[in-house]
Scaffold this motif. Structure first.
Motif, short mmCIF file in Angstrom:
data_model
loop_
_atom_site.label_atom_id
_atom_site.label_comp_id
_atom_site.label_asym_id
_atom_site.label_seq_id
_atom_site.Cartn_x
_atom_site.Cartn_y
_atom_site.Cartn_z
N TRP A 132 -6.18 -56.38 40.75
CA TRP A 132 -5.72 -56.31 42.14
C TRP A 132 -4.58 -55.31 42.28
CZ3 TRP A 132 -8.35 -58.65 45.95
CH2 TRP A 132 -9.18 -59.73 45.63
N LEU A 133 -4.59 -54.59 43.38
CA LEU A 133 -3.48 -53.73 43.76
C LEU A 133 -2.64 -54.52 44.77
CD1 LEU A 133 -2.22 -50.85 43.54
CD2 LEU A 133 -3.51 -50.29 45.63
N VAL A 134 -1.43 -54.88 44.38
CA VAL A 134 -0.58 -55.77 45.18
C VAL A 134 0.50 -54.94 45.87
CG1 VAL A 134 0.87 -57.83 45.15
CG2 VAL A 134 -1.01 -57.60 43.52
N THR A 135 0.68 -55.22 47.17
CA THR A 135 1.63 -54.46 47.98
C THR A 135 2.78 -55.36 48.45
OG1 THR A 135 -0.17 -53.06 48.78
CG2 THR A 135 1.89 -53.02 50.04
N ASP A 136 4.00 -54.87 48.26
CA ASP A 136 5.20 -55.54 48.80
C ASP A 136 5.25 -57.00 48.36
OD1 ASP A 136 7.49 -56.04 50.17
OD2 ASP A 136 6.58 -56.00 52.16
N PHE A 137 5.54 -57.20 47.07
CA PHE A 137 5.51 -58.56 46.52
C PHE A 137 6.86 -58.95 45.93
CE2 PHE A 137 4.59 -55.90 42.87
CZ PHE A 137 5.30 -56.51 41.83
N SER A 138 7.03 -60.27 45.77
CA SER A 138 8.20 -60.81 45.07
C SER A 138 7.72 -61.94 44.17
CB SER A 138 9.24 -61.32 46.06
OG SER A 138 8.74 -62.41 46.79
N ILE A 139 8.24 -62.00 42.95
CA ILE A 139 7.88 -63.05 41.99
C ILE A 139 9.16 -63.78 41.61
CG2 ILE A 139 6.90 -63.57 39.74
CD1 ILE A 139 5.24 -61.04 39.96
#
Length: 364
Positions: free
Chosen positions: A206-213
């Motif tokens: 997956w190409l993930v945009t604008d994330f926080s973990i």
């Protein structure tokens, strides 16, 4: 009296078996004729068509049961009246209530059987049939191919829970994603929030945009935070196929499955009115078999001469009106005009009262 009960029960069950077999055969033939052009247009193999109708049999049985119960009630009691057996029973002091007892018990038992049938074989059979339609019937399918999915919930390995606000299956792009990782005791160890995801087929990730973990300690304190405003390739432990599997309709789900889905939706603030109506309808529809018996009994004896033909005609008329009440109640529930419980049980309550009143005012 045990001999009388056995006689009534045997006569009713034989009629029920023959009638139900006939209804299932008629429904199967009518459905095959209706779908024949779809099977031909989509060049569906014969083995797939055979599989489709094998898994459709439980559904045919379930929808044919109420009408079969009505016909069996009318003919078993009507034939007794025609042979003057009913008159002889009344002359010996046996009331209509006593005659109706074994048939009413059968109606109650069949209602429970119908509920179990719907929540095991019917839901599983519908899932197989709908998957066949989604896979093979690209043209003129009765099952809509959903491309725009909303409020999707996934559970992977019993420890990872994923929510996707909106997902397009044709472009494999999702918006508003939350993934929560749990420890053995249900403690949240990690949470990921992202604005968007897009499946990269060549890389199978997956190409993930604008994330926080966020990673948490066993006491619930934030231990580490990772944030990104750009696009990042991340393994998210699920695939587009896992998401599309969540687009099941209520017909493909059992009562327990619907309960789980409703609880998930409620926890995330999603309106569950339609789902609740469908869940309660699974119970109310099963008890149609009992209500039909209550209506069928007095319709036969209310008219001494020609009771069999009168009861059959009126019974068929009543069951169509009954189904109209059911559909009307469900539509009111879907639009939130009525509470789900009232909308799902409105037809049952009205016709139960009507059947009991007919039985009370009929000559015993």
């Amino acid at each position: 009296m045990k001999k009388l009960d056995l006689y009534l029960t045997r006569q009713f069950l034989v009629t029920l078996l023959l009638t139900l077999t006939g209804f299932v055969c008629v429904i199967l033939v009518v459905d095959l004729i209706e779908n024949l052009d779809r099977f031909i247009d989509n060049a569906i193999p014969a083995r797939i068509t055979l599989k489709y109708y094998i898994y459709a049999i439980p559904w045919f049985l379930n929808i044919g049961l109420p009408m079969s119960m009505l016909i069996s009630t009318v003919f078993s009691i009507g034939l007794m009246a025609k042979r003057n057996e009913l008159t002889a029973m009344k002359a010996t002091g046996i009331s209509l209530y006593r005659i109706a007892l074994p048939i009413t018990v059968i109606g109650l038992i069949v209602s429970f059987i119908s509920f179990e049938l719907d929540n095991t074989w019917v839901s599983k059979g519908n899932a197989v049939r709908y998957n066949i339609e989604r896979e093979y019937m690209k043209r003129r399918s009765r099952v809509k191919h959903q491309t725009d999915l909303r409020n999707v919930f996934l559970q992977k390995n019993e420890k990872t829970h994923i929510f996707i606000g909106r997902y397009r299956s044709d472009t494999t792009i999702g918006r508003t994603i939350t993934a929560i990782a749990l420890e053995e005791e249900g403690i949240v160890s990690q949470r990921m929030d992202a604005r968007g995801i897009a499946w990269q087929d060549s890389l199978e990730t997956w190409l993930v945009t604008d994330f926080s973990i966020r990673q948490f300690t066993p006491t619930g304190e934030v231990e580490n935070i990772t944030m990104s405003r750009g696009d990042t390739l991340l393994p998210l432990n699920f695939t587009p196929e896992d998401i599309t599997q969540q687009s099941k309709t209520p017909d493909e789900m059992s009562f327990a499955d619907l309960t789980v889905r409703i609880n998930q939706l409620k926890e995330n603030g999603v309106d569950t009115t339609k789902w609740e109506v469908d869940r309660l309808f699974k119970v109310s529809f099963a008890f149609t078999n009992l209500i039909i018996v209550l209506f069928g009994l007095p319709l036969v004896v209310i008219k001494p001469k020609g009771g069999l033909s009168f009861g059959a005609g009126m019974g068929i008329f009543v069951i169509f009106i009954y189904y109209a009440f059911i559909k009307f109640g469900m539509s009111m529930g879907y639009k939130a005009i009525m509470p789900p419980l009232m909308s799902a049980w409105m037809g049952n309550v009205v016709f139960s009262i009507g059947g009991v009143l007919l039985l009370v005012f009929t000559r015993k």
